[in-house]
Design an enzyme around this catalytic site. Structure first.
Site, mmCIF file in Angstrom:
data_model
loop_
_atom_site.group_PDB
_atom_site.id
_atom_site.type_symbol
_atom_site.label_atom_id
_atom_site.label_comp_id
_atom_site.label_asym_id
_atom_site.label_seq_id
_atom_site.Cartn_x
_atom_site.Cartn_y
_atom_site.Cartn_z
ATOM 1 C CG HIS A 133 -5.188 42.976 -31.831
ATOM 2 N ND1 HIS A 133 -4.555 44.165 -31.526
ATOM 3 C CD2 HIS A 133 -4.935 42.727 -33.144
ATOM 4 C CE1 HIS A 133 -3.918 44.598 -32.612
ATOM 5 N NE2 HIS A 133 -4.135 43.741 -33.615
ATOM 6 N N GLY A 189 -38.133 63.188 -15.526
ATOM 7 C CA GLY A 189 -37.043 63.773 -14.767
ATOM 8 C C GLY A 189 -36.116 64.657 -15.588
#
Length: 460
Positions: A445, A44
């Site tokens: 974090h 594709g």
């Protein structure tokens, strides 16, 4: 077999894009007789001339940027980092070639009849195929899927053809890196290539006929993108409409409607894509097209012809591979007795400039136009601790929240790793979480995702 004999199959897929090839392999593995016809791109458009090769080149551009600022991170790089064209081409072709080879094996292993050739409808659910080997076959499907995609569109601009422009597919041959180039069009494709080529060292002039790049975005987000391009050396010209183009001994000349001229070595046309339907003979199949040539489908991807579906770009779906993959899931359900639709689906997207812009849901402009009462949150990427450690502080995050329900309506994230962070927001929206639940989530974090705590915090 005589050329007029018809081969009957359970499923006939015309065009091997994401939806078509996925469905063909799935149904073949389930034991159905499946034939898939692909004109020239095994795997594709995405793999051959769109998402995969362009993102391979974006990775090269980002590596070059990282090398250039290595000193700021305490790393010594001897000499000035530069692009080596042959190696760049080898990198891109290696990625594409590997994926094409993998698809050839997947197609064979699935048991489908993969036909490299050009199909044209000659009757209901029936096509004649001119194969790449020079033969002719006729096939009829109990069910048929049209998945032929789109191709770069060239505007009706006097002299353009003689100017021998590149488009988003031909430029990927990487015949050369231009010293200077004009990019015609400031949409997603134009901005991606402008950013990439500027990083590679080309002098880039971006001509955008409208008053902002990326017209679907909010003006403040589009302005931030324009600033990014400008900082990378792109000459961004808004409200600049081309009236003619030509090529002379010095390169390409683009004439604007105000009479001024822009000169460069080369020209890239990035003004949208057109559906591949003109030569399919769809009238013979009873398949209706809209005024732009796209296949008309309903929310189940059914066309105007019985047992004929269409999917992906050619069916007017959002022009993203991930949308086409969802189309596959809708088709699979349809052919298995289910009732899946494309109604209400939440389709994110990412514009791979550097840093990237990721979007999902409604923009502020869209929400206000829909009459929604909203709250808007903004966060400079420089406020995110992880961005500081990476020295990737360019960008802006923006969120739109329903003022009554506190549900997140959409976000636009311009900054490092935005394409990854947007998935977390998408999941929150699918789960109908409030912005407070995202704001108060305990996020690792220091990560870019932690910026979601900071983004929603000012809303209270």
């Amino acid at each position: 077999m005589p050329s007029h004999a018809i081969e009957d199959v359970d499923l006939l897929v015309i065009g091997g894009g994401k939806a078509g090839k996925s469905l063909a392999m799935d149904r073949a593995k389930a034991g159905q007789a499946v034939a898939m016809v692909e004109r020239d791109k095994i795997g594709g458009t995405c793999i051959n001339v769109a998402c995969i090769p362009t993102k391979a080149l974006v990775a090269s551009a980002r590596t070059l940027l990282t090398a250039r600022r290595a000193g700021a991170l305490g790393v010594v790089v001897d000499g000035e980092p530069a692009v080596a064209l042959e190696r760049l081409r080898a990198h891109k072709e290696g990625v594409v070639g590997g994926m094409v080879a993998a698809h050839q094996k997947l197609f064979a292993d699935s048991g489908m009849d993969f036909i490299l050739g050009t199909a044209r409808f000659v009757g209901e659910r029936t096509v004649e195929v001119s194969t790449a080997g020079g033969g002719t076959r006729r096939l009829r499907g109990r069910d048929v899927v049209i998945n032929t995609g789109t191709t770069p569109a060239h505007p009706d601009l006097p002299g353009l053809a003689d100017a021998r422009p590149w488009d988003s597919e031909s430029i990927l041959r990487l015949e050369r890196l231009p010293n200077s180039i004009v990019v015609l069009g400031g949409g997603y494709v134009g901005c991606e290539f402008a950013s990439m080529l500027a990083v590679f060292g080309s002098r880039v002039t971006l001509l955008q006929g409208r008053d902002q790049v990326l017209p679907r975005e909010d003006p403040d987000v589009a302005a931030a993108v324009a600033d990014v391009l400008t900082d990378q050396g792109v000459d961004v010209r808004l409200g600049a409409r081309a009236s003619a183009a030509r090529r002379d001994a010095g390169g390409v000349v683009v004439t604007l409607t105000d009479g001024t001229e822009v000169r460069a070595d080369d020209l890239l046309v990035a003004t949208g894509r057109a559906p591949v339907t003109a030569d399919l003979g769809l009238a013979a199949a009873g398949v209706e097209l809209d005024e732009r040539g796209f296949v008309v489908v309903d929310d189940h991807l059914r066309t105007s012809a019985e047992h004929v579906w269409s999917a992906g770009d050619v069916a007017g779906s959002p022009q993203f591979t991930h949308a086409s993959w969802h189309d596959f899931r809708v088709l699979k359900a349809q052919l298995s007795g289910g009732d899946a639709t494309v109604t209400g689906r939440l389709v994110p997207y990412c514009v791979f400039i550097t840093p990237e812009l990721a979007r999902v849901g409604m923009s502020e402009s869209e929400a206000r136009a829909a009459g929604r009462e909203i709250k808007v949150a903004r966060l400079p990427v420089a406020a995110i601790p992880r961005a500081k450690t990476l020295r990737e502080t360019v960008g802006l995050w923006k969120a739109v929240v329903d003022a009554g329900t506190d549900e997140i309506l959409g976000v636009a994230l311009l900054g490092h790793a935005a394409g990854e962070v947007v998935t977390a927001v998408q999941m929150a929206m699918l789960g109908r979480l409030t912005y407070q639940q995202v704001r108060d989530a305990v996020i690792t974090h220091p990560t870019m995702g932690e910026g979601l705590n900071l983004l929603f915090d000012p809303l209270g």
